[in-house]
Design a protein around this motif. Structure first.
Motif, short mmCIF file in Angstrom:
data_model
loop_
_atom_site.label_atom_id
_atom_site.label_comp_id
_atom_site.label_asym_id
_atom_site.label_seq_id
_atom_site.Cartn_x
_atom_site.Cartn_y
_atom_site.Cartn_z
N ASP A 190 -8.54 35.39 23.24
CA ASP A 190 -7.47 34.63 23.90
C ASP A 190 -7.23 35.15 25.32
O ASP A 190 -7.02 34.37 26.25
CB ASP A 190 -6.18 34.72 23.08
N ILE A 191 -7.24 36.47 25.46
CA ILE A 191 -7.04 37.05 26.79
C ILE A 191 -8.18 36.68 27.72
O ILE A 191 -7.98 36.36 28.89
CB ILE A 191 -6.89 38.59 26.68
N SER A 192 -9.41 36.70 27.19
CA SER A 192 -10.58 36.42 28.01
C SER A 192 -10.62 34.98 28.50
O SER A 192 -11.13 34.68 29.58
CB SER A 192 -11.87 36.73 27.24
N GLN A 197 -7.91 28.07 29.68
CA GLN A 197 -6.91 27.29 28.95
C GLN A 197 -5.79 26.82 29.87
O GLN A 197 -5.25 25.72 29.70
CB GLN A 197 -6.36 28.12 27.80
N ILE A 198 -5.42 27.66 30.82
CA ILE A 198 -4.40 27.24 31.79
C ILE A 198 -4.96 26.18 32.73
O ILE A 198 -4.29 25.20 33.06
CB ILE A 198 -3.90 28.46 32.58
N ALA A 199 -6.22 26.37 33.15
CA ALA A 199 -6.83 25.42 34.09
C ALA A 199 -6.98 24.03 33.48
O ALA A 199 -6.96 23.04 34.22
CB ALA A 199 -8.20 25.95 34.53
N GLU A 200 -7.12 23.93 32.17
CA GLU A 200 -7.25 22.62 31.53
C GLU A 200 -6.03 21.73 31.75
O GLU A 200 -6.11 20.51 31.64
CB GLU A 200 -7.49 22.81 30.03
N ILE A 383 3.52 27.72 33.25
CA ILE A 383 2.34 27.16 32.59
C ILE A 383 1.54 28.33 32.04
O ILE A 383 1.03 29.17 32.79
CB ILE A 383 1.49 26.33 33.56
N THR A 384 1.45 28.41 30.72
CA THR A 384 0.71 29.47 30.05
C THR A 384 -0.46 28.87 29.30
O THR A 384 -0.66 27.64 29.30
CB THR A 384 1.60 30.24 29.07
#
Length: 439
Positions: A190-192, A197-200, A383-384
């Motif tokens: 998840d950290i990697s 995921q934020i960019a999506e 936004i996370t």
């Protein structure tokens, strides 16, 4: 296999010397180190979770003390402690369910069965709902002791029964470590992938022909803007240079390389340019429990300018940056001073820095802070990697869970860390529950 103590000492040395750049790299390496600690920890037959917690806490105390400003270290330590407790709870719940279900299958009359304290499927589901990784049916079956699941086959006496119990304890010990390590692997993953995921979500927030303002350099912001560009959104980016390190120069160069229209401005020009801006998007060093943001120096000035001109102020932050502590907490160090050499040349200003006043103090003092604190009222949206959230939601979640967990905690130095752990663990669970609303 490398010695755990050597790994810990090497990582502490890197933290003290500030050799690890960025919260994401720090969080990932912290999780990987704690995974090695858990893997090499010898656990007894009883209180396996307590042994793992003690090992992680001992290492966590040293890591946090090495660099108190890097709050991502403490966040990851709390997450791992929460994982251990939840996995232990999951195994315990599954074992109890297996014992009760096997007891019902014995040759008892209906009256005895009615008095048997059997856990229903709903009760088992409710007990497992709070866990990070609810047990599957296979897990439930694997955790049923042989002597309990098939009582009529245990006819070889006390010795075989003792061996069975010993083997079951050993199996449960191995399974606890296996499940914890799997969960930590998921945390590392998840950290990697938090940037991706934020960019999506970029296409939902950046629209055609908008002007975006940012400050300094942030990989999260870079990937966010480039993701919107890949979705055929045409927009312009104003980059404030982020003195005195001028990280904005690096971001501007990278944006131009990726094909984005970019304008580089000085930090002092933010108020002059903010009226042309549609949205401010910045990264964060940490997000506190009240929704306040610790960010690179200069961001608070940008936030005040955005508020003055009613421009949305958006903060991008991976979940590993969400800290369950408040800014006024005694264990929180909000800032640190960098070298004065970033501001001036010692050779040119040597006369001013001499102790020429005769009172033992230099004539010129240089202060070079690293971070700003942005109040939650200045933030429009977070936004996370779990979606978009407003500051009031984050602050309220932390407040509720800290209050509900009050009196149960322990800190690294003042015996209150578990309160923070419970608050953060439940908070991340709530974020996962709300994920579908924002994606």
């Amino acid at each position: 296999m490398p010695d755990t103590q050597a790994l810990v000492n090497d990582f502490i040395s890197k933290l003290k010397k500030r050799k690890i750049e960025g919260s994401q790299a720090t969080a990932k390496q912290t999780a990987e180190l704690l995974r090695s600690v858990i893997s090499q920890t010898r656990v007894p037959y009883t209180n396996q979770a307590a042994a793992l917690i003690q090992s992680v806490k001992a290492v966590g105390e040293r890591l946090i003390a090495a660099n108190p400003v890097e709050l991502a270290v403490g966040n990851v330590v709390r997450r791992v402690l929460h994982i251990i407790r939840e996995e232990d709870l999951s195994l315990t719940t599954a074992a109890m369910a297996g014992l009760n279900l096997s007891a019902v299958s014995d040759d008892e009359d209906d009256a005895d069965r009615d008095n048997q304290p059997v856990l229903s499927a709903a009760a088992i589901a409710a007990a497992s709902r709070s866990t990070l990784r609810p047990p599957s049916l296979q897990t439930l079956l694997e955790d049923v002791p042989d002597s309990a699941a098939i009582p009529h086959t245990s006819s070889s006496g006390g010795d075989s029964e003792g061996k069975s119990k010993s083997a079951d304890k050993s199996s449960r010990s191995r399974k606890l470590k296996h499940d914890v390590i799997e969960a930590v692997n998921e945390l590392i993953q998840d950290i990697s992938t938090c940037h991706e995921q934020i960019a999506e979500q970029a296409v939902e927030h950046i629209h055609q022909n908008e002007v975006i303002l940012t400050l300094g350099s942030s990989r999260t912001v870079l990937e966010f803007l480039c993701a919107a560009k890949e979705k055929k959104r045409s927009f312009r980016v104003f980059v404030s240079e982020g003195a005195p390190r001028y990280q904005g120069h690096l971001l501007a160069k990278e944006l131009v390389t990726r094909g984005l229209q970019t304008t580089l401005i000085t930090d002092s020009a933010v108020f002059a340019m903010i009226s042309r801006v549609n949205m401010v998007i910045v990264g964060a060093h940490a997000v506190m429990a009240n929704g306040g943001v610790i960010a690179p120096v200069g961001v608070n000035m940008v936030a005040l300018a955005a508020q003055k001109h009613a421009v949305p102020f958006v903060v991008l932050a991976g979940s590993h940056k969400l800290c369950p502590l408040y800014p006024h907490h005694p264990e929180v160090l909000l800032n640190e001073l960098r070298s004065p050499s970033e501001l001036l040349d010692f050779g040119e200003f040597s006369d001013c820095l001499d102790f020429g006043s005769g009172i033992g103090a230099p004539l010129l003092h240089v202060v070079n802070p690293t971070f700003d604190y942005v109040q939650p009222k200045l933030v429009s949206l977070f936004i996370t990697d779990t979606g978009g959230h407003n500051p009031s939601y984050i602050g309220e979640m932390y407040r509720l869970f800290v209050v509900s967990a009050r009196g149960e905690g322990m800190n690294f130095k003042s015996e209150i860390m578990r309160t923070n752990c419970i608050a953060e663990g439940n908070f991340f669970g709530k974020l996962e529950d709300r994920k579908s609303r924002f994606l």
